[in-house]
Design an enzyme around this catalytic site. Structure first.
Site, short mmCIF file in Angstrom:
data_model
loop_
_atom_site.label_atom_id
_atom_site.label_comp_id
_atom_site.label_asym_id
_atom_site.label_seq_id
_atom_site.Cartn_x
_atom_site.Cartn_y
_atom_site.Cartn_z
N PRO A 186 46.16 38.99 40.54
CA PRO A 186 44.70 38.91 40.53
C PRO A 186 44.10 40.31 40.58
CG PRO A 186 45.56 38.38 42.71
CD PRO A 186 46.75 38.55 41.82
N ASP B 78 45.44 45.35 42.43
CA ASP B 78 46.03 44.03 42.67
C ASP B 78 45.49 43.53 44.00
OD1 ASP B 78 47.63 41.85 43.29
OD2 ASP B 78 49.49 42.78 42.56
N HIS B 79 44.67 42.47 43.94
CA HIS B 79 43.99 42.00 45.15
C HIS B 79 44.93 41.29 46.12
CE1 HIS B 79 40.37 41.73 47.35
NE2 HIS B 79 39.54 41.61 46.32
N ARG B 80 46.16 41.05 45.71
CA ARG B 80 47.14 40.53 46.67
C ARG B 80 47.57 41.62 47.64
NH1 ARG B 80 51.85 38.68 42.78
NH2 ARG B 80 51.43 40.83 42.11
#
Length: 451
Positions: A245, A421-423
Site C-alpha cells: 500500500p 510503503d504504508h505497512r
C-alpha cells in the site's frame, strides 16, 4: 583438434535467459582466452561474453535477436589438444556429463545439460556460419538448420509489423525483393511496391490509388516486443503496486542556498573534479535524514512477518537509458563524503546509459532517488522499487517569486515527493524524513542540528 561448444553461462541474479545482441567474431576467426566474442542483453544489463578457450570459431549457433536459455549452445570452437566432447547419453555409468567450467568467473549451471528450444524473433531463422568449413552438424543442429532452411523457403523474411502491413495492403511478400539485412523485407520495400506502376496496375477496387498512396501513405501500428529491461521494469512495477500500500507526501522548498553551495563547490579545486550537483546534495541530505528516521530504510519480510531495517544505506539512483529505466545502486552511500558520492552517482549513471551496468550493481538497494526534474517535471508520485520502503522524487528547480525575509523575491524553488510503503512507514515518519531533507536543502547549515 577437437570441437567444443560454449553454452550461455549462468549470469547470476536469477536470470535464466538472455538475448544475443551481437557477435564480435565470425566463423573462421581465431580467438584468445577471455577475448570478447559476443554481447548479450539480460533483463537488467548488457553483458560481454569472453571466450572460454584459445581456438578457432567453427560455428555460430544463434543469430542476433534470438533469446537463448542458460545452458543452450552459442558457439563452437576448434581447440587444439582438447578431448572431443561426449554427449550426455554416452557418459559412463549413465550419469550426465558435467559441463566444463570456464575461466572467466561464470559458466553454465551443472544441471544445464539439455538444450532448450530457442525462442527466436519472428522472421529470424538459422544461424550464420552453421555449415561452414565442412563441419558435420549434430542431429539437433541439423534438424534446426533444416527447419530454418525450410521456413526460409516457405515465406520471405520480415518482421511482424511488416507482415501485418503487407496483409493490410494486400501485398504478397513472396513478390517483394527485400533490401534489408540478409534479404529482410522492410516497410520501405512495401512502400516502393505500393507506389510502383506495376502495383497500381494490379491493384484491386479496395486499393488506394497511386497518387493517394504517395500523398497519404498507410499508417500501420507498430508492435514492440516486451522483453529485456522493459519487461523486467513492467513486472517490477506491477509487483510493487499490487503488493504494497503506497502513499505519497510532498513539500516545496526554497533551495537557493543549495544552488549557491553547488556553485561554490564546483569552483573549489578540491571538489571541482567531482562536479557535485543538486542530485548529489539531495542524496547526501537523504542519507543524513535517514539517521533520524531509519524506519524508511527498511523492507517488509512477508515470510518471517518482520520489518527489516537496513544498517547501511544502499542508495538506488533511477536512470533513464536507451534500454529503459535502470536503478544502479551506490553501496554504503551514507559513508561517502559529498564529492565521492557525487562521483559515484555520475559514474553509475554514465555506465547505465552506456548499457554496461553489471547485474550485481542493479540489486540490493535499500532506498531510491528518482530525478524527474531533468525532464522539466515539477513533481510526481513514484512507484516503489520492489523490496524498498521509500522512494524520493526530485522535481525541476524553478526560478520564481517566493516569500523571503518578509518580502517577495526571485528564488530557486523545487518540489520533493516521497512515496512510501504504508505497512512499514507511517505518515508521521515519512513527513519527518521529507521535512528534514527539505530543511537541509533550504539551509545546508542546518545539517549541524542532525548530526
Amino acid at each position: 583438434m577437437a570441437v567444443k561448444d560454449f553454452a550461455l553461462p549462468d549470469l547470476g541474479e536469477g536470470l535464466t535467459e538472455s538475448e544475443l545482441v551481437s557477435w564480435k567474431v565470425a566463423v573462421g576467426d581465431s580467438v584468445r582466452l577471455n577475448q570478447i566474442i559476443a554481447e548479450v542483453e539480460t533483463a537488467k544489463a548488457l553483458v560481454e561474453l569472453p571466450a572460454p578457450y584459445d581456438g578457432r570459431v567453427s560455428r555460430l549457433y544463434v543469430e542476433p535477436g534470438v533469446t537463448v536459455a542458460v545452458g543452450e549452445p552459442l558457439v563452437a570452437f576448434e581447440v587444439a589438444g582438447a578431448e572431443p566432447e561426449t554427449a550426455p547419453a554416452a557418459a559412463s555409468g549413465g550419469q550426465a556429463e558435467v559441463p566444463e567450467p570456464t575461466l572467466v568467473g561464470y559458466g553454465a549451471r551443472p544441471d544445464a545439460t539439455s538444450r532448450p528450444v530457442r525462442r527466436a524473433r519472428p522472421g529470424l531463422t538459422g544461424a550464420p556460419g552453421a555449415a561452414s568449413h565442412g563441419q558435420t552438424a549434430s542431429p539437433i543442429a541439423s534438424t534446426a538448420i533444416a527447419a530454418a532452411t525450410a521456413a526460409a523457403a516457405e515465406r520471405p523474411r520480415a518482421t511482424p509489423p511488416v507482415r501485418r502491413l503487407a496483409r493490410e495492403r494486400g501485398i504478397d511478400l513472396a513478390t517483394v525483393t527485400g533490401t534489408g539485412e540478409r534479404g529482410l523485407v522492410t516497410r520501405q520495400d512495401l512502400d516502393a511496391v505500393t507506389t510502383s506502376p506495376r502495383m497500381s496496375e494490379t491493384s484491386g477496387a479496395n486499393r488506394l490509388p497511386v497518387a493517394a498512396a504517395t500523398t497519404a501513405p498507410a499508417r500501420g501500428d507498430t508492435r514492440i516486443p516486451i522483453r529485456g529491461v522493459r519487461k523486467a521494469t513492467a513486472e517490477a512495477m506491477v509487483r510493487s503496486a499490487f503488493s504494497a500500500p503506497q502513499a505519497t507526501v510532498f513539500v516545496t522548498v526554497d533551495v537557493t542556498a543549495t544552488s549557491q553551495l553547488v556553485e561554490r563547490l564546483r569552483a573549489r579545486t578540491e571538489t571541482a573534479e567531482a562536479r557535485p550537483g543538486l542530485l548529489a546534495v539531495v542524496a547526501k541530505a537523504l542519507c543524513l535524514a535517514i539517521r533520524r528516521t531509519p524506519d524508511v530504510n527498511a523492507r517488509w519480510d512477508d515470510t518471517a512477518q518482520e520489518i527489516v531495517q537496513s544498517g547501511a544505506v544502499h542508495l538506488g539512483i533511477a536512470a533513464a537509458t536507451p534500454r529503459g529505466l535502470l536503478v544502479p545502486v551506490v553501496r554504503d552511500a551514507d559513508l561517502l563524503p559529498l564529492p565521492e558520492l557525487a562521483a559515484a552517482i555520475r559514474s553509475l549513471a554514465e555506465t547505465a546509459r552506456a548499457g554496461r551496468t553489471a547485474p550485481a550493481d542493479l540489486t540490493g538497494g535499500t532506498i531510491t532517488i528518482t530525478n524527474v526534474g531533468v525532464f522539466g517535471v515539477d513533481a510526481g508520485t513514484p512507484i516503489l522499487t520492489p523490496g524498498e520502503a521509500a522512494i524520493l522524487a526530485l522535481g525541476a528547480v524553478r526560478r520564481q517569486p517566493w516569500e523571503h525575509d518578509g518580502a517577495i523575491a526571485l528564488r530557486d524553488v523545487v518540489t520533493l515527493a516521497l512515496s512510501f510503503d504504508h505497512r512499514i512507514v507511517d505518515g508521521q515518519q515519512a513527513s519527518r524524513l521529507l521535512s528534514d531533507v527539505g530543511r537541509i536543502l533550504h539551509d545546508p547549515g542546518s545539517v549541524l542540528a542532525l548530526v
